[in-house]
Design a protein around this motif. Sequence first.
Motif, mmCIF file in Angstrom:
data_model
loop_
_atom_site.group_PDB
_atom_site.id
_atom_site.type_symbol
_atom_site.label_atom_id
_atom_site.label_comp_id
_atom_site.label_asym_id
_atom_site.label_seq_id
_atom_site.Cartn_x
_atom_site.Cartn_y
_atom_site.Cartn_z
ATOM 1 N N MET A 155 7.001 4.844 -0.556
ATOM 2 C CA MET A 155 5.592 5.188 -0.473
ATOM 3 C C MET A 155 5.289 5.630 0.963
ATOM 4 O O MET A 155 5.688 4.957 1.910
ATOM 5 C CB MET A 155 4.758 3.953 -0.846
ATOM 6 N N PRO A 156 4.569 6.738 1.132
ATOM 7 C CA PRO A 156 4.232 7.201 2.489
ATOM 8 C C PRO A 156 3.369 6.179 3.234
ATOM 9 O O PRO A 156 2.623 5.410 2.623
ATOM 10 C CB PRO A 156 3.459 8.489 2.244
ATOM 11 N N LYS A 157 3.503 6.195 4.550
ATOM 12 C CA LYS A 157 2.777 5.223 5.373
ATOM 13 C C LYS A 157 1.266 5.364 5.228
ATOM 14 O O LYS A 157 0.552 4.367 5.220
ATOM 15 C CB LYS A 157 3.165 5.381 6.841
ATOM 16 N N LEU A 158 0.779 6.605 5.113
ATOM 17 C CA LEU A 158 -0.657 6.817 5.011
ATOM 18 C C LEU A 158 -1.223 6.261 3.706
ATOM 19 O O LEU A 158 -2.291 5.662 3.691
ATOM 20 C CB LEU A 158 -0.980 8.308 5.135
ATOM 21 N N VAL A 159 -0.479 6.425 2.615
ATOM 22 C CA VAL A 159 -0.930 5.891 1.322
ATOM 23 C C VAL A 159 -0.932 4.364 1.364
ATOM 24 O O VAL A 159 -1.872 3.714 0.888
ATOM 25 C CB VAL A 159 -0.039 6.418 0.182
ATOM 26 N N ARG A 160 0.117 3.778 1.951
ATOM 27 C CA ARG A 160 0.182 2.326 2.087
ATOM 28 C C ARG A 160 -0.978 1.819 2.950
ATOM 29 O O ARG A 160 -1.599 0.796 2.628
ATOM 30 C CB ARG A 160 1.508 1.918 2.691
ATOM 31 N N LEU A 161 -1.279 2.530 4.033
ATOM 32 C CA LEU A 161 -2.398 2.160 4.899
ATOM 33 C C LEU A 161 -3.715 2.224 4.138
ATOM 34 O O LEU A 161 -4.551 1.325 4.238
ATOM 35 C CB LEU A 161 -2.443 3.086 6.117
ATOM 36 N N TYR A 162 -3.903 3.288 3.345
ATOM 37 C CA TYR A 162 -5.143 3.448 2.586
ATOM 38 C C TYR A 162 -5.309 2.330 1.559
ATOM 39 O O TYR A 162 -6.397 1.749 1.435
ATOM 40 C CB TYR A 162 -5.161 4.814 1.891
ATOM 41 N N ILE A 163 -4.246 2.003 0.844
ATOM 42 C CA ILE A 163 -4.332 0.937 -0.166
ATOM 43 C C ILE A 163 -4.614 -0.404 0.490
ATOM 44 O O ILE A 163 -5.434 -1.201 0.006
ATOM 45 C CB ILE A 163 -3.037 0.907 -1.002
ATOM 46 N N THR A 164 -3.983 -0.664 1.617
ATOM 47 C CA THR A 164 -4.219 -1.917 2.338
ATOM 48 C C THR A 164 -5.668 -2.022 2.803
ATOM 49 O O THR A 164 -6.314 -3.061 2.623
ATOM 50 C CB THR A 164 -3.278 -2.012 3.556
ATOM 51 N N GLN A 165 -6.188 -0.943 3.380
ATOM 52 C CA GLN A 165 -7.566 -0.972 3.881
ATOM 53 C C GLN A 165 -8.577 -1.076 2.743
ATOM 54 O O GLN A 165 -9.618 -1.722 2.878
ATOM 55 C CB GLN A 165 -7.846 0.251 4.755
ATOM 56 N N CYS A 166 -8.281 -0.451 1.611
ATOM 57 C CA CYS A 166 -9.162 -0.585 0.445
ATOM 58 C C CYS A 166 -9.164 -2.015 -0.073
ATOM 59 O O CYS A 166 -10.214 -2.543 -0.444
ATOM 60 C CB CYS A 166 -8.742 0.379 -0.664
ATOM 61 N N ALA A 167 -7.991 -2.651 -0.097
ATOM 62 C CA ALA A 167 -7.933 -4.051 -0.535
ATOM 63 C C ALA A 167 -8.728 -4.947 0.406
ATOM 64 O O ALA A 167 -9.460 -5.849 -0.039
ATOM 65 C CB ALA A 167 -6.474 -4.505 -0.609
ATOM 66 N N ILE A 168 -8.626 -4.694 1.702
ATOM 67 C CA ILE A 168 -9.405 -5.469 2.673
ATOM 68 C C ILE A 168 -10.896 -5.225 2.459
ATOM 69 O O ILE A 168 -11.712 -6.157 2.474
ATOM 70 C CB ILE A 168 -8.979 -5.115 4.115
ATOM 71 N N GLY A 169 -11.289 -3.970 2.242
ATOM 72 C CA GLY A 169 -12.702 -3.648 2.020
ATOM 73 C C GLY A 169 -13.258 -4.308 0.776
ATOM 74 O O GLY A 169 -14.373 -4.843 0.778
ATOM 75 N N PHE A 170 -12.501 -4.305 -0.316
ATOM 76 C CA PHE A 170 -12.984 -4.942 -1.537
ATOM 77 C C PHE A 170 -12.978 -6.463 -1.416
ATOM 78 O O PHE A 170 -13.805 -7.140 -2.019
ATOM 79 C CB PHE A 170 -12.176 -4.468 -2.751
#
Length: 103
Positions: free
Chosen positions: A1-16
């Motif tokens: 998985m690309p680093k940017l996609v992993r970063l986006y999913i992580t930040q979305c999980a933190i936001g939710f």
Amino acid sequence: MPKLVRLYITQCAIGFGLSAGFVALLLWQNVGNLQHLVTHTDAGMLAVFLLWLFNGLVFAGAQFAMTVMRMSGDHSRPAGGKRMALEPMPIRIPVEQKPRRLL
């Protein structure tokens, strides 16, 4: 998985996750009598879900934006270049005065 996609999913999980805490705090503190409204209607759980969802979208977007903006460049040196300190100097401004008319 690309680093940017992993970063986006992580930040979305933190936001939710932040959104879940925020909604729980809203209900616990009974802001605007929200707890009573949610518990005494048939669509209360739908309202809580939508409140969590829409706050999660906002918090996830803000979390991701802050993370991306923090990634820019080297922050070890001060930004902005070399500026000269300016000292205030008074400037004479000539003002012409019209002669007064006596009544």
